[in-house]
Motif scaffolding. Structure first.
Motif, mmCIF file in Angstrom:
data_model
loop_
_atom_site.group_PDB
_atom_site.id
_atom_site.type_symbol
_atom_site.label_atom_id
_atom_site.label_comp_id
_atom_site.label_asym_id
_atom_site.label_seq_id
_atom_site.Cartn_x
_atom_site.Cartn_y
_atom_site.Cartn_z
ATOM 1 N N MET A 1 0.820 -1.177 0.000
ATOM 2 C CA MET A 1 0.000 0.000 0.000
ATOM 3 C C MET A 1 0.874 1.255 0.000
ATOM 4 O O MET A 1 0.469 2.267 -0.544
ATOM 5 C CB MET A 1 -0.927 -0.008 1.207
ATOM 6 C CG MET A 1 -1.984 -1.080 1.125
ATOM 7 S SD MET A 1 -3.220 -1.084 2.433
ATOM 8 C CE MET A 1 -2.333 -0.730 3.885
ATOM 9 N N ILE A 2 2.023 1.163 0.644
ATOM 10 C CA ILE A 2 2.925 2.310 0.669
ATOM 11 C C ILE A 2 3.443 2.603 -0.729
ATOM 12 O O ILE A 2 3.531 3.760 -1.141
ATOM 13 C CB ILE A 2 4.076 2.053 1.665
ATOM 14 C CG1 ILE A 2 3.518 1.988 3.081
ATOM 15 C CG2 ILE A 2 5.139 3.129 1.556
ATOM 16 C CD1 ILE A 2 4.501 1.537 4.114
ATOM 17 N N VAL A 3 3.773 1.552 -1.468
ATOM 18 C CA VAL A 3 4.252 1.729 -2.843
ATOM 19 C C VAL A 3 3.182 2.398 -3.688
ATOM 20 O O VAL A 3 3.468 3.320 -4.456
ATOM 21 C CB VAL A 3 4.666 0.370 -3.443
ATOM 22 C CG1 VAL A 3 4.991 0.504 -4.915
ATOM 23 C CG2 VAL A 3 5.851 -0.213 -2.694
ATOM 24 N N LEU A 4 1.940 1.978 -3.529
ATOM 25 C CA LEU A 4 0.843 2.578 -4.297
ATOM 26 C C LEU A 4 0.613 4.030 -3.893
ATOM 27 O O LEU A 4 0.357 4.882 -4.747
ATOM 28 C CB LEU A 4 -0.440 1.769 -4.105
ATOM 29 C CG LEU A 4 -0.415 0.343 -4.661
ATOM 30 C CD1 LEU A 4 -1.713 -0.360 -4.312
ATOM 31 C CD2 LEU A 4 -0.168 0.338 -6.142
ATOM 32 N N VAL B 1 -5.260 -2.643 8.033
ATOM 33 C CA VAL B 1 -3.872 -3.052 8.229
ATOM 34 C C VAL B 1 -2.970 -1.827 8.380
ATOM 35 O O VAL B 1 -2.101 -1.777 9.253
ATOM 36 C CB VAL B 1 -3.392 -3.953 7.064
ATOM 37 C CG1 VAL B 1 -1.905 -4.207 7.142
ATOM 38 C CG2 VAL B 1 -4.158 -5.255 7.064
ATOM 39 N N LEU B 2 -3.188 -0.820 7.559
ATOM 40 C CA LEU B 2 -2.387 0.402 7.621
ATOM 41 C C LEU B 2 -2.570 1.116 8.960
ATOM 42 O O LEU B 2 -1.595 1.532 9.585
ATOM 43 C CB LEU B 2 -2.756 1.334 6.466
ATOM 44 C CG LEU B 2 -2.014 2.657 6.419
ATOM 45 C CD1 LEU B 2 -0.529 2.429 6.192
ATOM 46 C CD2 LEU B 2 -2.591 3.534 5.322
ATOM 47 N N VAL B 3 -3.804 1.240 9.427
ATOM 48 C CA VAL B 3 -4.064 1.914 10.696
ATOM 49 C C VAL B 3 -3.428 1.145 11.848
ATOM 50 O O VAL B 3 -2.818 1.732 12.750
ATOM 51 C CB VAL B 3 -5.585 2.103 10.914
ATOM 52 C CG1 VAL B 3 -5.894 2.542 12.341
ATOM 53 C CG2 VAL B 3 -6.133 3.095 9.921
ATOM 54 N N ASN B 4 -3.526 -0.186 11.835
ATOM 55 C CA ASN B 4 -2.905 -0.993 12.880
ATOM 56 C C ASN B 4 -1.389 -0.846 12.872
ATOM 57 O O ASN B 4 -0.759 -0.794 13.936
ATOM 58 C CB ASN B 4 -3.296 -2.460 12.747
ATOM 59 C CG ASN B 4 -4.717 -2.710 13.190
ATOM 60 O OD1 ASN B 4 -5.235 -2.027 14.056
ATOM 61 N ND2 ASN B 4 -5.353 -3.700 12.589
ATOM 62 N N ALA B 5 -0.780 -0.783 11.703
ATOM 63 C CA ALA B 5 0.673 -0.595 11.617
ATOM 64 C C ALA B 5 1.078 0.776 12.149
ATOM 65 O O ALA B 5 2.104 0.907 12.831
ATOM 66 C CB ALA B 5 1.130 -0.767 10.177
ATOM 67 N N SER C 1 3.156 3.475 19.116
ATOM 68 C CA SER C 1 3.413 2.880 20.425
ATOM 69 C C SER C 1 4.893 2.578 20.610
ATOM 70 O O SER C 1 5.460 2.820 21.683
ATOM 71 C CB SER C 1 2.590 1.603 20.579
ATOM 72 O OG SER C 1 2.907 0.952 21.786
ATOM 73 N N PHE C 2 5.527 2.070 19.581
ATOM 74 C CA PHE C 2 6.959 1.751 19.631
ATOM 75 C C PHE C 2 7.779 3.020 19.882
ATOM 76 O O PHE C 2 8.663 3.038 20.746
ATOM 77 C CB PHE C 2 7.368 1.087 18.311
ATOM 78 C CG PHE C 2 8.799 0.668 18.246
ATOM 79 C CD1 PHE C 2 9.251 -0.416 18.969
ATOM 80 C CD2 PHE C 2 9.691 1.364 17.449
ATOM 81 C CE1 PHE C 2 10.573 -0.803 18.907
ATOM 82 C CE2 PHE C 2 11.010 0.989 17.375
ATOM 83 C CZ PHE C 2 11.467 -0.106 18.108
ATOM 84 N N ILE C 3 7.466 4.078 19.164
ATOM 85 C CA ILE C 3 8.197 5.340 19.307
ATOM 86 C C ILE C 3 7.981 5.924 20.706
ATOM 87 O O ILE C 3 8.933 6.360 21.360
ATOM 88 C CB ILE C 3 7.765 6.339 18.216
ATOM 89 C CG1 ILE C 3 8.270 5.862 16.859
ATOM 90 C CG2 ILE C 3 8.257 7.741 18.519
ATOM 91 C CD1 ILE C 3 7.673 6.601 15.682
#
Length: 87
Positions: A1-4, A53-57, A63-65
């Protein structure tokens, strides 16, 4: 999705083929549309799968940051920054 998304903004995707990225998104939607149809759910909802999927990522990255920077909270209490150990 990022590529698109990058291709849509005019950024050259480099060595990632846009056609294969589009095919992967279509196949992921199709893999959810088939069970939706068989179980009697509205099939159009399968189109939201890539967005989910994008929102979860994004939530996981946020959260990681926050955890690594020590700004993470739980019930308005600060969570201590974890000690990072490699090996």
């Amino acid at each position: 999705m990022i590529v698109l998304a990058l291709a849509g903004l005019g950024v050259p995707p480099g060595h990632f083929p846009v056609e294969k990225a589009a095919l992967a998104v279509v196949l992921s939607i199709l893999s959810w549309a088939i069970p939706y149809a068989r179980l009697g759910f509205p099939v159009y909802r399968a189109a939201f799968y890539p967005l989910t999927v994008l929102v979860n990522a994004l939530i996981a990255a946020w959260s990681f940051i926050f955890t690594l920077s020590g700004r993470s909270t739980w019930k308005e209490r600060c969570i201590q920054r974890p000690k990072i150990r490699f090996l």
